[in-house]
Design a protein around this motif. Sequence first.
Motif, PDB file in Angstrom:
ATOM      1  N   VAL A  54       0.816  -1.213   0.000  1.00  0.00           N
ATOM      2  CA  VAL A  54       0.000   0.000   0.000  1.00  0.00           C
ATOM      3  C   VAL A  54       0.851   1.264   0.000  1.00  0.00           C
ATOM      4  O   VAL A  54       1.993   1.283   0.424  1.00  0.00           O
ATOM      5  CB  VAL A  54      -0.929   0.054   1.240  1.00  0.00           C
ATOM      6  CG1 VAL A  54      -1.896  -1.122   1.250  1.00  0.00           C
ATOM      7  CG2 VAL A  54      -0.117   0.108   2.527  1.00  0.00           C
ATOM      8  N   ASP A  55       0.240   2.294  -0.491  1.00  0.00           N
ATOM      9  CA  ASP A  55       0.765   3.643  -0.361  1.00  0.00           C
ATOM     10  C   ASP A  55       0.631   4.014   1.112  1.00  0.00           C
ATOM     11  O   ASP A  55      -0.425   3.808   1.703  1.00  0.00           O
ATOM     12  CB  ASP A  55      -0.101   4.575  -1.237  1.00  0.00           C
ATOM     13  CG  ASP A  55       0.511   5.950  -1.381  1.00  0.00           C
ATOM     14  OD1 ASP A  55       0.825   6.564  -0.342  1.00  0.00           O
ATOM     15  OD2 ASP A  55       0.675   6.399  -2.517  1.00  0.00           O
ATOM     16  N   SER A  56       1.668   4.582   1.691  1.00  0.00           N
ATOM     17  CA  SER A  56       1.603   4.785   3.144  1.00  0.00           C
ATOM     18  C   SER A  56       0.567   5.836   3.535  1.00  0.00           C
ATOM     19  O   SER A  56       0.131   5.881   4.681  1.00  0.00           O
ATOM     20  CB  SER A  56       2.981   5.118   3.714  1.00  0.00           C
ATOM     21  OG  SER A  56       3.308   6.468   3.523  1.00  0.00           O
ATOM     22  N   LEU A  57       0.151   6.671   2.593  1.00  0.00           N
ATOM     23  CA  LEU A  57      -0.925   7.621   2.904  1.00  0.00           C
ATOM     24  C   LEU A  57      -2.257   6.901   3.106  1.00  0.00           C
ATOM     25  O   LEU A  57      -3.179   7.430   3.710  1.00  0.00           O
ATOM     26  CB  LEU A  57      -1.066   8.662   1.780  1.00  0.00           C
ATOM     27  CG  LEU A  57       0.029   9.721   1.737  1.00  0.00           C
ATOM     28  CD1 LEU A  57      -0.129  10.602   0.512  1.00  0.00           C
ATOM     29  CD2 LEU A  57       0.011  10.572   3.009  1.00  0.00           C
ATOM     30  N   GLU A  58      -2.351   5.705   2.574  1.00  0.00           N
ATOM     31  CA  GLU A  58      -3.597   4.939   2.682  1.00  0.00           C
ATOM     32  C   GLU A  58      -3.500   3.819   3.709  1.00  0.00           C
ATOM     33  O   GLU A  58      -4.364   2.944   3.772  1.00  0.00           O
ATOM     34  CB  GLU A  58      -3.956   4.362   1.311  1.00  0.00           C
ATOM     35  CG  GLU A  58      -4.303   5.462   0.312  1.00  0.00           C
ATOM     36  CD  GLU A  58      -4.376   4.966  -1.107  1.00  0.00           C
ATOM     37  OE1 GLU A  58      -4.362   3.739  -1.320  1.00  0.00           O
ATOM     38  OE2 GLU A  58      -4.438   5.816  -2.015  1.00  0.00           O
ATOM     39  N   MET A  59      -2.428   3.828   4.483  1.00  0.00           N
ATOM     40  CA  MET A  59      -2.259   2.773   5.473  1.00  0.00           C
ATOM     41  C   MET A  59      -3.243   2.993   6.627  1.00  0.00           C
ATOM     42  O   MET A  59      -3.374   4.103   7.151  1.00  0.00           O
ATOM     43  CB  MET A  59      -0.821   2.787   5.965  1.00  0.00           C
ATOM     44  CG  MET A  59      -0.457   1.541   6.750  1.00  0.00           C
ATOM     45  SD  MET A  59       1.305   1.523   7.152  1.00  0.00           S
ATOM     46  CE  MET A  59       1.979   0.659   5.734  1.00  0.00           C
ATOM     47  N   ASP A  86       5.664   8.803   3.623  1.00  0.00           N
ATOM     48  CA  ASP A  86       4.737   9.819   4.140  1.00  0.00           C
ATOM     49  C   ASP A  86       4.289   9.564   5.572  1.00  0.00           C
ATOM     50  O   ASP A  86       4.116  10.502   6.345  1.00  0.00           O
ATOM     51  CB  ASP A  86       3.514   9.938   3.218  1.00  0.00           C
ATOM     52  CG  ASP A  86       3.863  10.666   1.932  1.00  0.00           C
ATOM     53  OD1 ASP A  86       4.501  11.723   2.008  1.00  0.00           O
ATOM     54  OD2 ASP A  86       3.507  10.166   0.850  1.00  0.00           O
ATOM     55  N   THR A  87       4.057   8.303   5.913  1.00  0.00           N
ATOM     56  CA  THR A  87       3.612   8.011   7.286  1.00  0.00           C
ATOM     57  C   THR A  87       4.576   7.054   7.988  1.00  0.00           C
ATOM     58  O   THR A  87       4.190   6.350   8.924  1.00  0.00           O
ATOM     59  CB  THR A  87       2.188   7.410   7.291  1.00  0.00           C
ATOM     60  OG1 THR A  87       2.231   6.128   6.662  1.00  0.00           O
ATOM     61  CG2 THR A  87       1.198   8.309   6.556  1.00  0.00           C
ATOM     62  N   MET A  88       5.815   7.032   7.529  1.00  0.00           N
ATOM     63  CA  MET A  88       6.799   6.126   8.126  1.00  0.00           C
ATOM     64  C   MET A  88       7.014   6.416   9.613  1.00  0.00           C
ATOM     65  O   MET A  88       7.139   5.498  10.430  1.00  0.00           O
ATOM     66  CB  MET A  88       8.122   6.261   7.370  1.00  0.00           C
ATOM     67  CG  MET A  88       9.140   5.189   7.709  1.00  0.00           C
ATOM     68  SD  MET A  88      10.729   5.529   6.904  1.00  0.00           S
ATOM     69  CE  MET A  88      10.419   4.946   5.233  1.00  0.00           C
ATOM     70  N   VAL A  89       7.016   7.701   9.950  1.00  0.00           N
ATOM     71  CA  VAL A  89       7.243   8.076  11.348  1.00  0.00           C
ATOM     72  C   VAL A  89       6.096   7.575  12.228  1.00  0.00           C
ATOM     73  O   VAL A  89       6.311   7.085  13.344  1.00  0.00           O
ATOM     74  CB  VAL A  89       7.392   9.612  11.463  1.00  0.00           C
ATOM     75  CG1 VAL A  89       7.407  10.040  12.927  1.00  0.00           C
ATOM     76  CG2 VAL A  89       8.648  10.077  10.742  1.00  0.00           C
ATOM     77  N   GLU A  90       4.888   7.656  11.699  1.00  0.00           N
ATOM     78  CA  GLU A  90       3.725   7.214  12.465  1.00  0.00           C
ATOM     79  C   GLU A  90       3.771   5.705  12.728  1.00  0.00           C
ATOM     80  O   GLU A  90       3.528   5.246  13.843  1.00  0.00           O
ATOM     81  CB  GLU A  90       2.459   7.586  11.671  1.00  0.00           C
ATOM     82  CG  GLU A  90       1.192   7.439  12.470  1.00  0.00           C
ATOM     83  CD  GLU A  90      -0.022   7.887  11.644  1.00  0.00           C
ATOM     84  OE1 GLU A  90       0.155   8.691  10.691  1.00  0.00           O
ATOM     85  OE2 GLU A  90      -1.139   7.404  11.949  1.00  0.00           O
ATOM     86  N   THR A  91       4.091   4.947  11.693  1.00  0.00           N
ATOM     87  CA  THR A  91       4.187   3.495  11.881  1.00  0.00           C
ATOM     88  C   THR A  91       5.328   3.150  12.836  1.00  0.00           C
ATOM     89  O   THR A  91       5.198   2.254  13.681  1.00  0.00           O
ATOM     90  CB  THR A  91       4.383   2.792  10.521  1.00  0.00           C
ATOM     91  OG1 THR A  91       3.282   3.118   9.673  1.00  0.00           O
ATOM     92  CG2 THR A  91       4.475   1.288  10.678  1.00  0.00           C
ATOM     93  N   ALA A  92       6.437   3.860  12.704  1.00  0.00           N
ATOM     94  CA  ALA A  92       7.561   3.614  13.618  1.00  0.00           C
ATOM     95  C   ALA A  92       7.126   3.838  15.063  1.00  0.00           C
ATOM     96  O   ALA A  92       7.506   3.076  15.968  1.00  0.00           O
ATOM     97  CB  ALA A  92       8.734   4.532  13.261  1.00  0.00           C
ATOM     98  N   ALA A  93       6.294   4.861  15.298  1.00  0.00           N
ATOM     99  CA  ALA A  93       5.819   5.147  16.654  1.00  0.00           C
ATOM    100  C   ALA A  93       4.939   4.004  17.175  1.00  0.00           C
ATOM    101  O   ALA A  93       5.064   3.582  18.332  1.00  0.00           O
ATOM    102  CB  ALA A  93       5.047   6.470  16.668  1.00  0.00           C
ATOM    103  N   HIS A  94       4.043   3.485  16.312  1.00  0.00           N
ATOM    104  CA  HIS A  94       3.213   2.348  16.705  1.00  0.00           C
ATOM    105  C   HIS A  94       4.076   1.178  17.153  1.00  0.00           C
ATOM    106  O   HIS A  94       3.814   0.547  18.174  1.00  0.00           O
ATOM    107  CB  HIS A  94       2.319   1.905  15.538  1.00  0.00           C
ATOM    108  CG  HIS A  94       1.068   2.695  15.406  1.00  0.00           C
ATOM    109  ND1 HIS A  94      -0.176   2.160  15.608  1.00  0.00           N
ATOM    110  CD2 HIS A  94       0.874   4.003  15.105  1.00  0.00           C
ATOM    111  CE1 HIS A  94      -1.101   3.096  15.423  1.00  0.00           C
ATOM    112  NE2 HIS A  94      -0.487   4.220  15.105  1.00  0.00           N
ATOM    113  N   ILE A  95       5.082   0.878  16.367  1.00  0.00           N
ATOM    114  CA  ILE A  95       5.951  -0.259  16.701  1.00  0.00           C
ATOM    115  C   ILE A  95       6.762   0.058  17.954  1.00  0.00           C
ATOM    116  O   ILE A  95       6.895  -0.767  18.858  1.00  0.00           O
ATOM    117  CB  ILE A  95       6.908  -0.580  15.526  1.00  0.00           C
ATOM    118  CG1 ILE A  95       6.111  -0.814  14.239  1.00  0.00           C
ATOM    119  CG2 ILE A  95       7.746  -1.812  15.849  1.00  0.00           C
ATOM    120  CD1 ILE A  95       6.978  -0.894  12.990  1.00  0.00           C
ATOM    121  N   GLY A  96       7.279   1.275  17.983  1.00  0.00           N
ATOM    122  CA  GLY A  96       8.166   1.654  19.085  1.00  0.00           C
ATOM    123  C   GLY A  96       7.479   1.567  20.442  1.00  0.00           C
ATOM    124  O   GLY A  96       8.111   1.235  21.456  1.00  0.00           O
TER     125      GLY A  96
END
Lengths: 164, 164, 164, 164
Positions: A54-59, A86-96
């Motif tokens: 997916v496009d990360s804007l649509e994740m 685009d939303t890599m930082v957001e996903t990293a926060a979820h994992i972190g």
Amino acid sequence: MTLGAIRLFVTGGTFDKGYNELTGELFFQDTHLQEMLRLGRCLLDVEIRELMMVDSLEMTEDDRRIIVEHCERAPESRIVITHGTDTMVETAAHIGRRVQGKTIVLTGAMVPYKFGSSDGLFNLGSALAFVQTLAPGVYIGMNGRCFPWVRVRKNQAKGVFEAL
Amino acid sequence: MTLGAIRLFVTGGTFDKGYNELTGELFFQDTHLQEMLRLGRCLLDVEIRELMMVDSLEMTEDDRRIIVEHCERAPESRIVITHGTDTMVETAAHIGRRVQGKTIVLTGAMVPYKFGSSDGLFNLGSALAFVQTLAPGVYIGMNGRCFPWVRVRKNQAKGVFEAL
Amino acid sequence: MTLGAIRLFVTGGTFDKGYNELTGELFFQDTHLQEMLRLGRCLLDVEIRELMMVDSLEMTEDDRRIIVEHCERAPESRIVITHGTDTMVETAAHIGRRVQGKTIVLTGAMVPYKFGSSDGLFNLGSALAFVQTLAPGVYIGMNGRCFPWVRVRKNQAKGVFEAL
Amino acid sequence: MTLGAIRLFVTGGTFDKGYNELTGELFFQDTHLQEMLRLGRCLLDVEIRELMMVDSLEMTEDDRRIIVEHCERAPESRIVITHGTDTMVETAAHIGRRVQGKTIVLTGAMVPYKFGSSDGLFNLGSALAFVQTLAPGVYIGMNGRCFPWVRVRKNQAKGVFEAL
């Protein structure tokens, strides 16, 4: 360094965008990660698993939950994730916030691998190096640099990642 | 990680070989390292210095002495060296016996950067990551892996680097 | 063959699409035709003129009028036009009904030149050959083939041009 | 134009040179012509036959005899020959003196196809166009131009073909 296998989770992003000749649009088909590892003559023991494309804007939140669960359940303690920027930082926060005791590096590309001028191979090389050498934690590895997830943002205007 | 500048010494090797249209032979012209860093959208502070432009099979003791001296004198404590693969281990040993307190990563390519299918960008990305994260010492960073200079050899038949 | 200059009109199309790193979208910037002629070591006397830079699906009647007028007024009797494939046949018909006594070849690409796997260079090479050798008339030169404008259609499903 | 099949004879030359990762030398392996026709989305009926795989500086009289015989015996009246540029004119003369009633175009490349910056695809596109449109005779098609075999020489200093 004998580290055992590295897990590589593919989630899509610019990395894997292709060009549809018939429609003239960009789209996701299959991941190019195997081809990229072959091109890099990579001799690490890398296990690739495509989680989504997916496009990360649509994740969605569901997508992020799936990524977190796979990070938790993976037997490997070293994980690279390819992801739209685009939303890599957001996903990293979820994992972190949820995953402990593993070194996890998210990486991506500003230009699709299939374009001649992609930064993807450079980023993949550095992400695989960072994941072998950094202490447990969740990081973003882009532009030759590596940031802990709590200290990074994407500068959307410039298309680069910066320290907070 | 705020590390200050990384020094990048260029010595030639397959990395920088070009194709001479008139003679049909491979040759060294200018280094492609700037172009490669640009392609990788690299945002590290990298200082490039071309020390020589030779095939590593033709590297002399004088050449190696020059490389060692530059490693010693460089103000930077983190150094990447692009080098032909054939005698990369030998040069690493020269540096390893003389230079203390710096992290030095030698890297190279099996296929010239200017060829479509080069591993150079992947190796450059990983070398720049290794040099930021590894403890002082001299290493060879190839094929996604990194070896301390005392524990590596090139398998000439396979064209890859292996742990001793 | 001493033919004098060949005129090359650029109108956009897939040929010249680039990738915008910040938005992740395809867009038109500058034409790549000069670069392509240089890559092909082309020694013909080619005069490039950019008339517009549009997706051929968005080409208006005004755009087509401009193309026709430039074909009429050009001092050269041999003209190549780069054009999006979707409405290439329609533009060829506009020109074919109005312009007499010149050899005009429309060509394009299914994949942008800047992508590694473009057919653009092949098509450009063949269009420049066709324009030197064919009798006056308006043609579409794609996929190695050449069709008079009255006997060609684009097979949208397959993305190729076929004889009527 | 309904022309029937075009015969494509492969003889080697820069076109098909590859890079040997283990030795660092250029060499001939398999021809890339199929791949190039695919890249060009070529829809012509092209029959490829590899006659030899040699550097044209090492082409013998026997090799040239074989090429001439294949041109004579081929059922197709339109033939493209890929050939090293250094002795392309000489081979064209051999064919030109012996073969009648067929359109034969020799072409080549200054840079191997496998290098990113090859002129090969451009030359292949133009050769396939010239062979469909020119009267019977033997020609050299390079740099977008086409010369009858009796009126061409290679300018070795510039690496281009010129009219005599």
